[in-house]
Enzyme design. Sequence first.
Site, mmCIF file in Angstrom:
data_model
loop_
_atom_site.group_PDB
_atom_site.id
_atom_site.type_symbol
_atom_site.label_atom_id
_atom_site.label_comp_id
_atom_site.label_asym_id
_atom_site.label_seq_id
_atom_site.Cartn_x
_atom_site.Cartn_y
_atom_site.Cartn_z
ATOM 1 N N LYS A 65 9.322 -40.518 -15.390
ATOM 2 C CA LYS A 65 8.688 -40.358 -16.681
ATOM 3 C C LYS A 65 8.324 -40.782 -17.827
ATOM 4 O O LYS A 65 8.905 -39.895 -18.759
ATOM 5 C CB LYS A 65 9.160 -38.347 -16.853
ATOM 6 C CG LYS A 65 8.794 -38.039 -15.794
ATOM 7 C CD LYS A 65 9.516 -36.490 -15.844
ATOM 8 C CE LYS A 65 9.140 -35.043 -14.612
ATOM 9 N NZ LYS A 65 9.904 -35.458 -13.883
ATOM 10 N N ALA A 71 3.330 -51.002 -24.784
ATOM 11 C CA ALA A 71 3.787 -52.682 -23.966
ATOM 12 C C ALA A 71 5.277 -51.664 -23.223
ATOM 13 O O ALA A 71 5.493 -52.960 -22.581
ATOM 14 C CB ALA A 71 4.044 -53.249 -25.411
ATOM 15 N N ARG A 178 7.805 -23.002 -3.993
ATOM 16 C CA ARG A 178 8.847 -22.090 -4.093
ATOM 17 C C ARG A 178 7.912 -21.016 -2.169
ATOM 18 O O ARG A 178 7.031 -19.990 -1.853
ATOM 19 C CB ARG A 178 8.996 -20.772 -4.650
ATOM 20 C CG ARG A 178 10.080 -21.786 -5.928
ATOM 21 C CD ARG A 178 11.212 -22.055 -5.395
ATOM 22 N NE ARG A 178 11.770 -22.632 -6.819
ATOM 23 C CZ ARG A 178 11.411 -24.187 -6.983
ATOM 24 N NH1 ARG A 178 10.624 -24.937 -6.271
ATOM 25 N NH2 ARG A 178 12.321 -24.670 -8.059
#
Length: 233
Positions: A65, A71, A178
């Site tokens: 993540k 940059a 689930r």
Amino acid sequence: MIPARDRLIFALDVPTAAEATAWVDRLGDSVSFYKIGMELLTSGDYFRVLEDLAGRGKQVFVDLKFHDVPATVAATIRGLRRYPVSLCTIHGQHHGMMYAASQEKGDIRLLAVTVLTSMDRSDLRQLGIDREPSEVVVERALAAQAAGCDGVIASGQEAAALRQATGPGFLVVCPGIRPAGPSGDDQKRTVDVAQAFAAGADYIVVGRPIRQAADPVAAAELIQSQVAAALSR
């Protein structure tokens, strides 16, 4: 066309390389795609595990993540191309960052994280976003698509709206699956396997329902059968 058995991604959320290897040995042919995330990163063996997975013929999803100035994220994605990575996550909240990353992704399929599946409307409200998660997810997905990302991470609860908004070919990867229904853990926006694929998911990410099962291989194979059944409908 994605092979049916590649659509289950196992979340290898363990703290050491030894535990990661033990899980891959244990699951064998029942899983062909693995997600490795932040917990394993602190082991110091993250990339050794990555290369070991690839050496066993497994696909690898790097779930770190990334979120920084454009940059820096672009340079990180460029460096990641040295490794055999199929999927990689960045946060989906900044067009410039997503665009810069997409310019460096090469063969890596870049996924923007929209709204974490552990968050609901009340959590968004605390961040100053007084809207339904589904609205935010679709808005961020469209921004990610425009920036050149290959898909998004989102709850299966939003998969149908995402598929309608983004069209075919844009990946929808759903964690928080689930198989037996809500389990009372930290995931708030969950669905089961059939619901995810009926709504248009391309991949599902499953961790605890397999890791905590009495027989993890049987649990993985059961999910694989549920995936196959969902795709045949």
